[in-house]
Design an enzyme around this catalytic site. Structure first.
Site, PDB file in Angstrom:
ATOM      1  CE1 TYR A  99      -3.737   2.523   0.783  1.00 57.62           C
ATOM      2  CE2 TYR A  99      -2.196   3.371   2.421  1.00 57.62           C
ATOM      3  CZ  TYR A  99      -3.350   3.514   1.676  1.00 57.62           C
ATOM      4  OH  TYR A  99      -4.121   4.639   1.814  1.00 57.62           O
ATOM      5  CE  LYS A 142      -3.462   6.041  -1.039  1.00 62.52           C
ATOM      6  NZ  LYS A 142      -4.421   6.950  -1.729  1.00 62.52           N
TER       7      LYS A 142
END
Length: 231
Positions: A143, A147
């Site tokens: 993740y 990002k």
């Protein structure tokens, strides 16, 4: 760029921060707020117009571009988080899924809507990022990578779109009280508070907004002898 009298598209607007952003845009006086979700019937935002959009589906993106020729503010909010690190058994599949939603979707939507925004006077793109753009934990490895890529994308868009007068705002935050963080035992911000900070930052002509104490602390640590992203 002001929200008053604007035409806004918020992706992932059926819950969490997306819903709060759509509500904040309505409150700020936007002329039209399109609240997008894969299942528009799940959208419940007073004053907003639900619209179907799976951000990973090229046909859906093309349809939305055709449906909103007067768009002036694009908010790339939709995101997913598959819990796990970069060495776990599901790392590759998790990374592919997260990059599709968290990186390639904002890229595709920004690419598709950039000419529309240009024709409408420049407008703005807001990308919802995270303090995890700058730091990674054993449960956020893939993740955080997605990002971090979205942060770089945001900076790239800003550099390329300034010539047409498009404002590009990157918004960072720590944990919020949403479905995505239901299993996280940590202080969490209210999505409504974060949404209002983002609206205020855009109207103050900011390029980046650190919406809470966590994002401010992580960013400030870049100047420390050992930055937060080093663990």
């Amino acid at each position: 760029m002001n929200f008053k009298d604007s035409v806004v598209l918020v992706t992932g607007a059926n819950r969490g921060l997306g819903k709060a952003l759509a509500e904040a845009a309505v409150k700020a006086g936007a002329r039209t707020v399109y609240a997008a979700a894969r299942k528009p019937e799940t959208v419940d935002v007073a004053g907003a117009t639900p619209i179907k959009l799976d951000v990973t589906n090229a046909a859906d993106i093309a349809a939305v571009v055709q449906a909103i020729p007067d768009l002036t503010i694009l908010i790339n909010n939709a995101g997913i988080h598959v819990v796990g690190g970069v060495t776990g058994p599901e790392a590759l599949s998790a990374a592919r899924a997260e990059f599709e939603t968290n990186f390639f979707a904002p890229l595709a939507l920004s690419h598709a809507f950039a000419p529309v925004l240009g024709r409408n006077g420049g407008g703005a793109i807001i990308n919802i990022l995270s303090a995890l753009s700058w730091a990674s934990f054993p449960t956020t490895g893939t993740y955080s990578a997605s990002k971090a890529a979205a942060w770089a994308l945001t900076n790239g868009l800003r550099g390329e779109l300034w010539v047409q007068g498009t404002q590009v705002l990157g918004a960072h935050m720590g944990y919020m009280d949403t479905d995505m963080t239901a299993g996280v035992d940590a202080p969490k911000s209210s999505p409504a508070v974060i949404a209002q900070a983002i609206v205020s930052a855009l109207e103050a002509n900011q390029d980046e907004v650190l919406t809470d104490q966590v994002s401010q602390q992580v960013r400030a640590s870049f100047a420390a002898p050992r930055a937060a992203y080093l663990g």
